[in-house]
Design a protein around this motif. Structure first.
Motif, short mmCIF file in Angstrom:
data_model
loop_
_atom_site.label_atom_id
_atom_site.label_comp_id
_atom_site.label_asym_id
_atom_site.label_seq_id
_atom_site.Cartn_x
_atom_site.Cartn_y
_atom_site.Cartn_z
N ASN A 1 29.95 8.17 28.57
CA ASN A 1 30.30 7.78 28.07
C ASN A 1 31.06 8.62 27.30
O ASN A 1 31.23 9.86 28.21
N CYS A 2 31.52 9.01 25.93
CA CYS A 2 32.46 10.22 25.65
C CYS A 2 32.07 11.64 26.15
O CYS A 2 30.74 11.57 26.62
N LEU A 3 33.03 11.99 27.03
CA LEU A 3 32.78 13.76 27.72
C LEU A 3 33.98 14.55 26.52
O LEU A 3 33.75 15.80 26.57
N GLY A 4 34.10 14.11 25.63
CA GLY A 4 34.02 15.16 24.53
C GLY A 4 35.79 15.15 24.20
O GLY A 4 36.16 16.33 23.69
N TRP A 5 36.50 14.62 25.99
CA TRP A 5 38.03 15.26 25.36
C TRP A 5 39.08 14.13 25.29
O TRP A 5 39.86 13.96 25.82
N CYS A 6 38.78 12.93 24.30
CA CYS A 6 39.22 12.27 23.47
C CYS A 6 40.79 12.41 23.17
O CYS A 6 41.88 12.04 23.28
N HIS A 7 41.00 14.09 22.74
CA HIS A 7 42.14 14.01 22.09
C HIS A 7 43.02 14.62 23.72
O HIS A 7 44.12 14.39 23.60
N LYS B 1 34.09 5.46 29.34
CA LYS B 1 34.25 3.67 28.76
C LYS B 1 34.35 4.39 26.99
O LYS B 1 34.62 3.01 26.92
N THR B 2 34.49 4.78 26.66
CA THR B 2 34.22 5.34 25.25
C THR B 2 35.95 4.40 24.63
O THR B 2 36.74 4.77 25.17
N ILE B 3 36.01 4.56 23.05
CA ILE B 3 36.83 4.17 22.37
C ILE B 3 38.25 4.85 22.93
O ILE B 3 38.71 3.89 23.12
N THR B 4 38.62 6.01 22.66
CA THR B 4 40.00 6.46 22.52
C THR B 4 40.18 6.24 24.30
O THR B 4 41.38 6.29 24.51
N PRO C 1 42.78 9.33 28.88
CA PRO C 1 41.77 8.97 29.25
C PRO C 1 41.42 10.54 30.35
O PRO C 1 41.94 11.00 31.13
N ALA C 2 40.01 9.99 29.98
CA ALA C 2 39.36 11.17 30.67
C ALA C 2 38.68 11.20 31.85
O ALA C 2 37.71 9.73 31.93
N MET C 3 37.99 11.90 33.01
CA MET C 3 36.77 11.88 33.77
C MET C 3 35.94 12.63 34.23
O MET C 3 36.83 13.85 34.02
S1 FES Z 1 36.62 8.70 24.22
FE1 FES Z 1 36.92 9.51 26.42
S2 FES Z 1 36.54 11.60 26.17
FE2 FES Z 1 35.88 10.73 24.13
#
Ligand code: FES
Length: 157
Positions: A118-124, A79-82, A127-129
């Motif tokens: 929160n951010c999973l560290g795959w912002c690049h 759910k984080t910004i990127t 979207p990630a899950m």
């Molecule tokens: S913001 Fe979603 S993986 Fe970092």
């Protein structure tokens, strides 16, 4: 001794009974039981000779340590910004529609639970899950539906 007590005792033997061993023990219980019951937290406190409030405080601090019973597969959408900017809402909607549950719910058969994280560290590659410990990136509603199909109908070997 009941199965939860057995599990906690064996985790304490593996990791140790010091305060710094609390987190791996909590994680071990969540991995096996799918959540941390109040009973398990009390038993961990007893086994490690810690105040139950300290165990509860640590458990509630970490969003990955569930206190409710989770499905066999816990889906966590970032759910984080990127990820938000790259369409995580459409991803959530596709999952909700496919599994017929809302965010925070589990399917009636107990197979899936849907959460945000929160951010999973795959912002690049947003979207990630995560589904349990497996990460999926560069999601689109179509891609997410294909992924879920594999969990709904596992391929026969
Ligand atoms: S913001 Fe979603 S993986 Fe970092």
């Amino acid at each position: 001794m009941n199965p939860v007590q057995d599990l906690i005792k064996s985790l304490a033997e593996t990791h140790g009974r010091k305060r710094e061993n609390l987190l791996p023990i909590l994680q071990g219980v969540v991995e096996k039981e799918k959540y941390l019951s109040e009973y398990a937290m009390i038993e961990i406190a007893r086994e490690l000779e810690l105040p139950s409030a300290e165990v509860y405080g640590t458990a509630t601090f970490y969003s990955f340590l569930e206190h409710r019973k989770m499905g066999v597969y816990t889906i966590r959408v970032c759910k984080t910004i990127t990820c938000s900017m790259k369409g995580k809402n459409q991803i959530l909607e596709a999952i909700e529609e496919m599994l017929k549950i809302s965010l925070g719910e589990s399917t009636p058969d107990g197979k899936f639970s849907l959460l945000q994280t929160n951010c999973l560290g795959w912002c690049h590659k947003a979207p990630a899950m995560l589904i349990n410990n497996d990460v999926y990136t560069e999601l689109t509603p179509e891609k997410v539906r294909e992924i879920l199909k594999q969990y709904i109908q596992p391929t026969q070997n």
